[in-house]
Design an enzyme around this catalytic site. Structure first.
Site: not given
Ligand code: UDP
Length: 333
Positions: A122, A146
């Site tokens: 990501t 995250y």
């Protein structure tokens, strides 16, 4: 050990949003995707291009049984928790599932001599951008658990590469959005936290308004800027990554973005245009963990793997998502 089935690919998270679109792309390219999904966020109806094996990454016995049965030639690893806000409030959940779960998967791969993986990373691994257009060599200093959990996996992949010869194509997604242009699958998160489906729900009257998370950022209209990329274009990049690995490519990391930034207010304006309906908004507080701007350069994957986004203009993203969100058949989740 018996031969791997050359066209069988184990897809963790294959019943999820990006995983299911990639299973469709894999099947179209002649592969047999086997989904491995615990169905916490995935949907059985989304795993329609190959078998669905229900299981958790942490369950090594279950993973071993699936590796034994299907003998995949490679793994595509989507299964993860991916809510930035939740990761700030419950980091342990993210480190356990995304990091410890992936360790279990990598050890199972090592034990079954599966040496190729395409991994969903990501842009959240970059943290606060230091460049207008983030390239792959941008420092990786995530500002939420995250992103940190995904960066830890990138590091594990490097170390398993050095120690065991694992080769990994790491794809760092910017904001995945849109739905299958054929209308067969689409985004169906519960709870839904992503901007575009929420905006479309507001346009359809399924929710009263969208809350804009902060309008006091140092951007042109004060709202956060993101780079939206169509899920079908993302899926195609995974097939290209897999082919590169098959041809012996060394490990590499690639951004998957569009190179174009849209603010939250831009998305609302586009949605009003595409749907022909007003989108009521109200302004709320900033969401912790949100960098003000995340826009990526995908020049490397375009040059090295020949990837070309074909659905990723914002109108097409919103138009496909709008059609999906208005599907009549409630059996789709
Ligand atoms: N956002 C917002 N309201 C919402 C959901 C999201 O203003 O109800 C903003 C969010 O702060 C971010 C952008 O929209 O700047 C995209 O958020 P999303 O959750 O879709 O994706 P993320 O950037 O977290 O991957």
């Amino acid at each position: 050990m018996s031969q791997a089935a050359q066209n069988t690919i184990l897809v963790t998270g294959g019943a999820g949003y990006i995983g299911s679109h990639t299973c469709k792309a894999l099947a179209a390219a002649g592969y047999k995707p086997v989904s491995y999904d615990n169905l916490i966020y995935g949907h059985p109806w989304a795993a329609r291009w190959g078998p669905l094996e229900v299981g958790d990454l942490a369950d090594r016995n279950r993973l071993n049984a699936v590796f034994e049965r299907f003998r995949p030639a490679a793994v595509m690893h989507f299964a993860a928790y991916a809510y930035v806000g939740e990761s700030m409030n419950d980091p342990g959940k993210y480190y356990r599932n995304n990091v410890v779960g992936t360790l279990s998967l990598l050890e199972a791969m090592r034990d079954h001599d599966v040496g190729q993986i395409v991994f969903s990373s990501t842009c959240a691994t970059y943290g606060v951008p230091e460049q207008e257009l983030i390239a792959e060599d941008h420092p990786q200093r995530p500002i939420n658990p995250y992103g940190a959990s995904k960066l830890m996996v990138e590091r594990m992949l490097q170390d398993f590469g050095k120690a065991h010869g694992l080769r990994a194509i790491v794809l760092r997604y910017f904001n995945a959005a849109g739905a299958d242009p054929d209308g067969e699958i689409g985004e169906a998160h519960d709870p839904e936290t992503h901007l575009i489906p929420l905006v479309l729900d507001a346009a359809a009257g399924r929710r009263p308004a969208v809350t804009i998370f902060g309008d006091d950022y140092a951007t042109t209209d004060g709202t956060c800027i993101r780079d939206y990329i169509h899920v079908t274009d993302l899926a195609q990049a995974h097939v290209l990554g897999l082919r590169a690995l098959e041809l012996g490519a060394a490990s590499a990391a690639y951004n998957l973005g569009n190179g174009q930034g849209f603010s939250v207010r831009d998305v609302v304006a586009y949605a009003e245009r595409v749907t022909g309906r007003p989108v009521p908004t109200r302004t709320g507080a900033r969401r912790p963990g949100d960098p003000l701007r995340l826009v990526g350069s995908a020049a490397r994957i375009q040059e090295e793997l020949g990837w070309r986004p074909v659905h990723s203009d914002l109108e097409t993203i919103i138009e496909t998502a709008w059609r999906w969100s208005n599907r009549g058949d409630n059996s789709f989740g």
